[in-house]
Design a protein around this motif. Sequence first.
Motif, PDB file in Angstrom:
ATOM      1  N   GLU A  26      87.740  51.702 -10.324  1.00 26.95           N
ATOM      2  CA  GLU A  26      89.190  51.853 -10.139  1.00 26.95           C
ATOM      3  C   GLU A  26      89.959  50.977 -11.119  1.00 26.95           C
ATOM      4  N   GLU A  27      89.467  49.729 -11.329  1.00 28.63           N
ATOM      5  CA  GLU A  27      90.116  48.833 -12.300  1.00 28.63           C
ATOM      6  C   GLU A  27      90.040  49.432 -13.704  1.00 28.63           C
ATOM      7  N   ARG A  28      88.841  49.948 -14.038  1.00 29.69           N
ATOM      8  CA  ARG A  28      88.668  50.549 -15.380  1.00 29.69           C
ATOM      9  C   ARG A  28      89.547  51.794 -15.524  1.00 29.69           C
ATOM     10  N   ALA A  30      92.326  52.307 -13.947  1.00 34.26           N
ATOM     11  CA  ALA A  30      93.705  51.820 -14.073  1.00 34.26           C
ATOM     12  C   ALA A  30      93.967  51.337 -15.497  1.00 34.26           C
ATOM     13  N   GLU A  31      92.983  50.629 -16.090  1.00 35.94           N
ATOM     14  CA  GLU A  31      93.124  50.170 -17.475  1.00 35.94           C
ATOM     15  C   GLU A  31      93.240  51.360 -18.428  1.00 35.94           C
ATOM     16  N   ARG A  33      94.167  54.417 -17.659  1.00 36.72           N
ATOM     17  CA  ARG A  33      95.442  55.067 -17.401  1.00 36.72           C
ATOM     18  C   ARG A  33      96.586  54.279 -18.055  1.00 36.72           C
ATOM     19  N   SER A  34      96.546  52.972 -17.947  1.00 38.40           N
ATOM     20  CA  SER A  34      97.578  52.117 -18.536  1.00 38.40           C
ATOM     21  C   SER A  34      97.576  52.240 -20.065  1.00 38.40           C
ATOM     22  N   GLU A  35      96.362  52.210 -20.654  1.00 37.16           N
ATOM     23  CA  GLU A  35      96.256  52.362 -22.117  1.00 37.16           C
ATOM     24  C   GLU A  35      96.761  53.744 -22.548  1.00 37.16           C
ATOM     25  N   GLU A  37      98.899  55.662 -20.961  1.00 41.28           N
ATOM     26  CA  GLU A  37     100.360  55.705 -20.795  1.00 41.28           C
ATOM     27  C   GLU A  37     101.043  54.957 -21.938  1.00 41.28           C
ATOM     28  N   ALA A  38     100.488  53.811 -22.355  1.00 44.24           N
ATOM     29  CA  ALA A  38     101.070  53.044 -23.464  1.00 44.24           C
ATOM     30  C   ALA A  38     100.972  53.840 -24.765  1.00 44.24           C
ATOM     31  N   GLU A  39      99.794  54.464 -24.973  1.00 41.41           N
ATOM     32  CA  GLU A  39      99.638  55.295 -26.172  1.00 41.41           C
ATOM     33  C   GLU A  39     100.595  56.474 -26.142  1.00 41.41           C
ATOM     34  N   GLU A  41     103.461  56.632 -24.584  1.00 39.84           N
ATOM     35  CA  GLU A  41     104.812  56.101 -24.803  1.00 39.84           C
ATOM     36  C   GLU A  41     105.049  55.801 -26.286  1.00 39.84           C
TER      37      GLU A  41
END
Length: 194
Positions: A26-28, A30-31, A33-35, A37-39, A41
Motif C-alpha cells: 500500500e505504501e509503495r 501510494a508512492e 500514485r503520488s509520483e 500524479e506529480a508527473e 501535473e
Amino acid sequence: MSLDNVVEDIREEANARAEEIKESGEERAAEIRSEAEAEAEALIEEREAAVERQLEREREQALSSAKLEAKQARLGARRDVLERVRSQVESELAGLEGDRREELTRTLLDAAAVEFEDEDEVHVYGRADDSDLLETILADYDGYELAGERDCLGGVVVEGANSRVRVNNTFDSVLESLWEDNLKEVSTRLFDDQ
C-alpha cells in the motif's frame, strides 16, 4: 510446546508478514500514485505552457501580418496619391498657354542651344500642338529648324545635324528629373512624415 501452538505461531507470523507485505504494498502503491500524479501535473503544466507559447507565437504572427498589411495598404494609398499629384502636374504642364508656355519653351531651347554653338544646322522637335509656337521662337535662332513632332507635354528635343548630340529638354524630362530629386520632400509635405 504443542503442535497446535507451533501452528498458531506460524499462522500469526504468516499473518503478521502478510500484513507487513500488504502495508508495504500500500505504501509503495501510494508512492507510485503520488509520483504518477506529480508527473501528470508536471506534464499538464508543460503542455499548458507549450500551448500558451504557441498561442503567443500565433498572436504575434497575426499582429505582424496585420501590421504588414496595414503598412502595404498605407504605402499603396500614398503611391496612388503621388501618382494623382504627378498626373495633375502633367495635365497642368500640358495645358500651359500663351506667354508662360512661350517663356518656358524659350528657356529650355536656350539651355539646349549651348550644346550646339558650333553647329550650322540644328533640328528641333516638339509637341504637335506647339508647332506654331516653335516656328515663331525658332525664327530668332540662325540655323535652327522645326524637324518634326515628339510625344511630350511641351518643351523641345534638339539635335545637331552634323553631330550625334541630342538634348531632351521636354517638360516631361524636366518633370521626371525634378520629381526624382524632390519625391521625398513632396511625400513629406503631402503626408506630414516625421
